[in-house]
Design a protein around this motif. Structure first.
Motif, PDB file in Angstrom:
ATOM      1  N   SER A 233     -16.748  -5.494  -1.714  1.00 44.43           N
ATOM      2  CA  SER A 233     -15.473  -5.335  -2.349  1.00 44.43           C
ATOM      3  C   SER A 233     -14.494  -6.582  -2.413  1.00 44.43           C
ATOM      4  O   SER A 233     -14.215  -6.936  -1.179  1.00 44.43           O
ATOM      5  CB  SER A 233     -15.031  -3.900  -1.965  1.00 44.43           C
ATOM      6  N   THR A 234     -13.946  -6.738  -3.231  1.00 49.44           N
ATOM      7  CA  THR A 234     -12.674  -7.751  -3.336  1.00 49.44           C
ATOM      8  C   THR A 234     -11.527  -7.357  -2.575  1.00 49.44           C
ATOM      9  O   THR A 234     -11.498  -5.873  -2.194  1.00 49.44           O
ATOM     10  CB  THR A 234     -12.124  -7.803  -4.709  1.00 49.44           C
ATOM     11  N   LEU A 235     -10.556  -7.945  -2.232  1.00 43.91           N
ATOM     12  CA  LEU A 235      -9.152  -7.626  -1.546  1.00 43.91           C
ATOM     13  C   LEU A 235      -8.578  -6.386  -2.343  1.00 43.91           C
ATOM     14  O   LEU A 235      -8.122  -5.455  -1.824  1.00 43.91           O
ATOM     15  CB  LEU A 235      -8.529  -8.839  -1.157  1.00 43.91           C
ATOM     16  N   GLU A 236      -8.723  -6.804  -3.793  1.00 47.23           N
ATOM     17  CA  GLU A 236      -7.858  -5.774  -4.335  1.00 47.23           C
ATOM     18  C   GLU A 236      -8.331  -4.321  -4.570  1.00 47.23           C
ATOM     19  O   GLU A 236      -7.832  -3.151  -4.380  1.00 47.23           O
ATOM     20  CB  GLU A 236      -7.700  -6.095  -6.009  1.00 47.23           C
ATOM     21  N   LYS A 237      -9.872  -4.407  -4.604  1.00 44.06           N
ATOM     22  CA  LYS A 237     -10.601  -3.082  -4.334  1.00 44.06           C
ATOM     23  C   LYS A 237     -10.295  -2.557  -3.107  1.00 44.06           C
ATOM     24  O   LYS A 237     -10.164  -1.079  -2.900  1.00 44.06           O
ATOM     25  CB  LYS A 237     -12.193  -3.429  -4.640  1.00 44.06           C
ATOM     26  N   LYS A 238     -10.279  -2.972  -2.001  1.00 44.46           N
ATOM     27  CA  LYS A 238      -9.928  -2.522  -0.779  1.00 44.46           C
ATOM     28  C   LYS A 238      -8.605  -1.882  -0.626  1.00 44.46           C
ATOM     29  O   LYS A 238      -8.229  -0.782   0.036  1.00 44.46           O
ATOM     30  CB  LYS A 238     -10.083  -3.708   0.238  1.00 44.46           C
ATOM     31  N   VAL A 239      -7.502  -2.441  -1.318  1.00 49.83           N
ATOM     32  CA  VAL A 239      -6.241  -2.053  -1.229  1.00 49.83           C
ATOM     33  C   VAL A 239      -6.324  -0.653  -2.258  1.00 49.83           C
ATOM     34  O   VAL A 239      -5.831   0.302  -1.801  1.00 49.83           O
ATOM     35  CB  VAL A 239      -5.212  -2.889  -2.137  1.00 49.83           C
ATOM     36  N   GLU A 240      -7.148  -0.646  -3.080  1.00 47.14           N
ATOM     37  CA  GLU A 240      -7.227   0.596  -3.969  1.00 47.14           C
ATOM     38  C   GLU A 240      -7.866   1.751  -3.307  1.00 47.14           C
ATOM     39  O   GLU A 240      -7.440   3.005  -3.116  1.00 47.14           O
ATOM     40  CB  GLU A 240      -8.016   0.227  -5.155  1.00 47.14           C
ATOM     41  N   LEU A 241      -9.060   1.317  -2.201  1.00 50.24           N
ATOM     42  CA  LEU A 241      -9.695   2.277  -1.676  1.00 50.24           C
ATOM     43  C   LEU A 241      -8.785   2.954  -0.671  1.00 50.24           C
ATOM     44  O   LEU A 241      -8.675   4.127  -0.146  1.00 50.24           O
ATOM     45  CB  LEU A 241     -11.007   1.684  -0.962  1.00 50.24           C
ATOM     46  N   ILE A 242      -7.947   1.921   0.224  1.00 47.79           N
ATOM     47  CA  ILE A 242      -7.206   2.433   1.206  1.00 47.79           C
ATOM     48  C   ILE A 242      -6.221   3.498   0.843  1.00 47.79           C
ATOM     49  O   ILE A 242      -5.915   4.315   1.264  1.00 47.79           O
ATOM     50  CB  ILE A 242      -6.745   1.162   1.951  1.00 47.79           C
ATOM     51  N   ALA A 243      -5.706   3.112  -0.285  1.00 48.89           N
ATOM     52  CA  ALA A 243      -4.453   3.991  -0.837  1.00 48.89           C
ATOM     53  C   ALA A 243      -5.018   5.071  -1.144  1.00 48.89           C
ATOM     54  O   ALA A 243      -4.590   6.346  -0.725  1.00 48.89           O
ATOM     55  CB  ALA A 243      -3.724   3.404  -2.162  1.00 48.89           C
ATOM     56  N   SER A 244      -6.060   5.114  -1.901  1.00 47.39           N
ATOM     57  CA  SER A 244      -6.707   6.243  -2.396  1.00 47.39           C
ATOM     58  C   SER A 244      -7.081   7.190  -1.507  1.00 47.39           C
ATOM     59  O   SER A 244      -6.829   8.499  -1.381  1.00 47.39           O
ATOM     60  CB  SER A 244      -7.958   5.967  -3.574  1.00 47.39           C
ATOM     61  N   ASN A 245      -8.025   6.749  -0.651  1.00 47.70           N
ATOM     62  CA  ASN A 245      -8.800   7.300   0.302  1.00 47.70           C
ATOM     63  C   ASN A 245      -7.718   7.927   1.593  1.00 47.70           C
ATOM     64  O   ASN A 245      -7.856   8.991   1.923  1.00 47.70           O
ATOM     65  CB  ASN A 245      -9.754   6.639   1.161  1.00 47.70           C
ATOM     66  N   TYR A 246      -6.804   7.279   1.784  1.00 47.02           N
ATOM     67  CA  TYR A 246      -5.858   7.648   2.835  1.00 47.02           C
ATOM     68  C   TYR A 246      -4.799   8.549   2.252  1.00 47.02           C
ATOM     69  O   TYR A 246      -4.343   9.644   3.021  1.00 47.02           O
ATOM     70  CB  TYR A 246      -5.217   6.419   3.544  1.00 47.02           C
ATOM     71  N   ILE A 247      -4.357   8.412   1.149  1.00 47.49           N
ATOM     72  CA  ILE A 247      -3.595   9.437   0.619  1.00 47.49           C
ATOM     73  C   ILE A 247      -4.339  10.766   0.452  1.00 47.49           C
ATOM     74  O   ILE A 247      -3.775  11.802   0.794  1.00 47.49           O
ATOM     75  CB  ILE A 247      -3.061   8.928  -0.699  1.00 47.49           C
ATOM     76  N   ASP A 248      -5.499  10.787   0.010  1.00 49.28           N
ATOM     77  CA  ASP A 248      -6.353  12.150   0.059  1.00 49.28           C
ATOM     78  C   ASP A 248      -6.504  12.609   1.464  1.00 49.28           C
ATOM     79  O   ASP A 248      -6.220  13.777   1.703  1.00 49.28           O
ATOM     80  CB  ASP A 248      -7.673  11.886  -0.420  1.00 49.28           C
ATOM     81  N   PHE A 249      -6.632  11.808   2.409  1.00 40.94           N
ATOM     82  CA  PHE A 249      -6.839  12.095   3.759  1.00 40.94           C
ATOM     83  C   PHE A 249      -5.674  12.768   4.402  1.00 40.94           C
ATOM     84  O   PHE A 249      -5.735  13.759   4.848  1.00 40.94           O
ATOM     85  CB  PHE A 249      -7.161  10.866   4.570  1.00 40.94           C
ATOM     86  N   VAL A 250      -4.342  12.234   4.030  1.00 36.99           N
ATOM     87  CA  VAL A 250      -3.312  12.661   4.511  1.00 36.99           C
ATOM     88  C   VAL A 250      -2.842  13.574   3.944  1.00 36.99           C
ATOM     89  O   VAL A 250      -1.982  14.618   4.538  1.00 36.99           O
ATOM     90  CB  VAL A 250      -2.353  11.637   4.730  1.00 36.99           C
ATOM     91  N   LEU A 251      -3.264  13.904   2.648  1.00 35.84           N
ATOM     92  CA  LEU A 251      -2.750  15.331   1.794  1.00 35.84           C
ATOM     93  C   LEU A 251      -3.498  16.446   2.484  1.00 35.84           C
ATOM     94  O   LEU A 251      -2.809  17.633   2.565  1.00 35.84           O
ATOM     95  CB  LEU A 251      -3.191  15.213   0.466  1.00 35.84           C
ATOM     96  N   ARG A 252      -4.722  16.102   3.023  1.00 30.45           N
ATOM     97  CA  ARG A 252      -5.531  17.286   3.563  1.00 30.45           C
ATOM     98  C   ARG A 252      -4.897  17.505   4.883  1.00 30.45           C
ATOM     99  O   ARG A 252      -4.719  18.595   5.456  1.00 30.45           O
ATOM    100  CB  ARG A 252      -6.707  17.017   3.800  1.00 30.45           C
ATOM    101  N   GLU A 253      -4.305  16.409   5.717  1.00 29.81           N
ATOM    102  CA  GLU A 253      -3.963  16.622   7.229  1.00 29.81           C
ATOM    103  C   GLU A 253      -2.385  15.807   7.159  1.00 29.81           C
ATOM    104  O   GLU A 253      -2.544  14.769   7.974  1.00 29.81           O
ATOM    105  CB  GLU A 253      -4.890  15.850   8.080  1.00 29.81           C
TER     106      GLU A 253
END
Lengths: 210, 210
Positions: free
Chosen positions: B85-105
């Motif tokens: 994945s590109t840097l941009e994609k990583k930014v997307e993934l981190i934002a998306s995955n972590y917001i989901d993660f922290v919404l759960r916890e």
DNA sequence: ATTTTTTTTAATCAAATGATTAAAATATTT
DNA sequence: AAATATTTTAATCATTTGATTAAAAAAAAT
């Protein structure tokens, strides 16, 4: 009961000394982890004296908490409500003033936020000076910018959150930053100083992003 | 002393039940404010049983802390080190995955950061899996972008900090956000969902800012 | 100087809290 | 089923900790 005689300019140094010690310990360890004996020792006085002056740990804490939150909010509301400065200037001022402020008192953000987290006994609701923020010049100017197409994202709260996040988060996460990045205190301070200039630039870029 | 017989597939449900309860209480109240009795009650078991299984509050806490930090870092390192994945994609993934993660916890960030704040007994240094981040593909790609002039600010750590700040800070400050903004839980969740898309856009804009 | 008030302290209390123990209940093995 | 091992509990201990008390020391008033 020997106190409240009113209009009595008592020598306030001891009281102040205790408060200052309480501030140091509470801010560093938080309410639950703080022992009143720690505070007494830090103040160089006896434990009973603490209760003599402040009746209880909780009362002393409430005083410290209130002063701390007020100190934090005060600068904020002043800047947010200044009608002379533009939105961009306010962003600059907030970034700059708060980074300086938190560099002097690095424990304040994590202290405030961790104490507020479960909002025990409605601490938050009893905090003053918080509501005005929503109706500040800052938010009006934001609205104006949105109307003029100078800002893409219409929700002013997202904007405000971003500004706070970029300014304050580094301090909250500083233990992690120092560990992961192998950054020492001097380097950390330098990075934060740089952010005083960087944050306004970043925010400006974000405003037009879409 | 009747335990450590090794290679004994004991019924782990009680142990797990205690751990789960400990997680709930520790994450909500923090180490110092947590009573082992709270955990026992939450688990629906007797206090002695907690000490039977885990010897002490501190040992139990260390287990919870370690698992929590690992859970938090795990996703991070996986994303940061993906070479596809590109840097941009990583930014997307981190934002998306972590917001989901922290919404759960939602309690995890403030829990982790407030427990790390005074780094009592070198908790931080004993945490694994943290160092690799600096040498991750993410940082290499960042360096590359800087070299190619695609990113203005050369310090990768400022970049990483910004990404974390925009993603995580809203959750840490949620009590304040909900109070100041008069935002309820549903609205807050919605705002955070929006940020999954907004953060990558903002970060992209910041990259080119100068 | 004497009296009164205020400030400070050592000693102590009572409740909270982490931890242990010994025995009962339950499950497992023989 | 009996014996053995494991799991669970009630009761208790020891320490910590917030708070009080009564008396001494210091300061202020008379």
């Amino acid at each position: 009961m020997t106190k409240g005689k009113k209009a009595k300019p008592i020598d306030t140094t001891t009281e102040e000394k205790i408060k200052e010690a309480a501030r140091v310990v509470f801010l560093k360890k938080g309410y639950a982890a703080t022992r009143t004996r720690d505070i007494a020792e830090e103040a160089g006085i006896n434990l009973a004296l603490l209760n003599y002056y402040f009746r209880s740990k909780e009362k002393l804490f409430n005083i410290i908490m209130l002063e701390t939150v007020n100190g934090f909010i005060q600068t904020m509301t002043t800047i947010l409500n200044d009608e002379k400065s533009t939105l961009e200037k306010k962003v600059e001022l907030i970034a700059s003033n708060y980074i300086d402020f938190v560099l002097r008192e690095p424990n304040i953000p994590i202290f405030m936020l961790s104490e507020m987290r479960n909002n025990a006994d409605g601490l938050l609701e009893r905090m003053p000076v918080i509501q005005p923020i929503l109706k500040s010049t800052f938010f009006i100017q934001h609205q104006d910018y949105v109307a003029k197409g100078k800002i893409t994202e219409p929700n002013p709260f997202q904007f405000f959150l971003n500004l706070l996040a970029l300014t304050i988060f580094p301090f909250i996460s500083s233990p992690l930053v120092k560990l992961i990045g192998g950054v020492n205190d001097t380097q950390f301070t330098k990075m934060m100083q740089e952010r005083k200039k960087l944050i306004p630039v970043w925010i400006k870029a974000m405003m037009k992003a879409k």
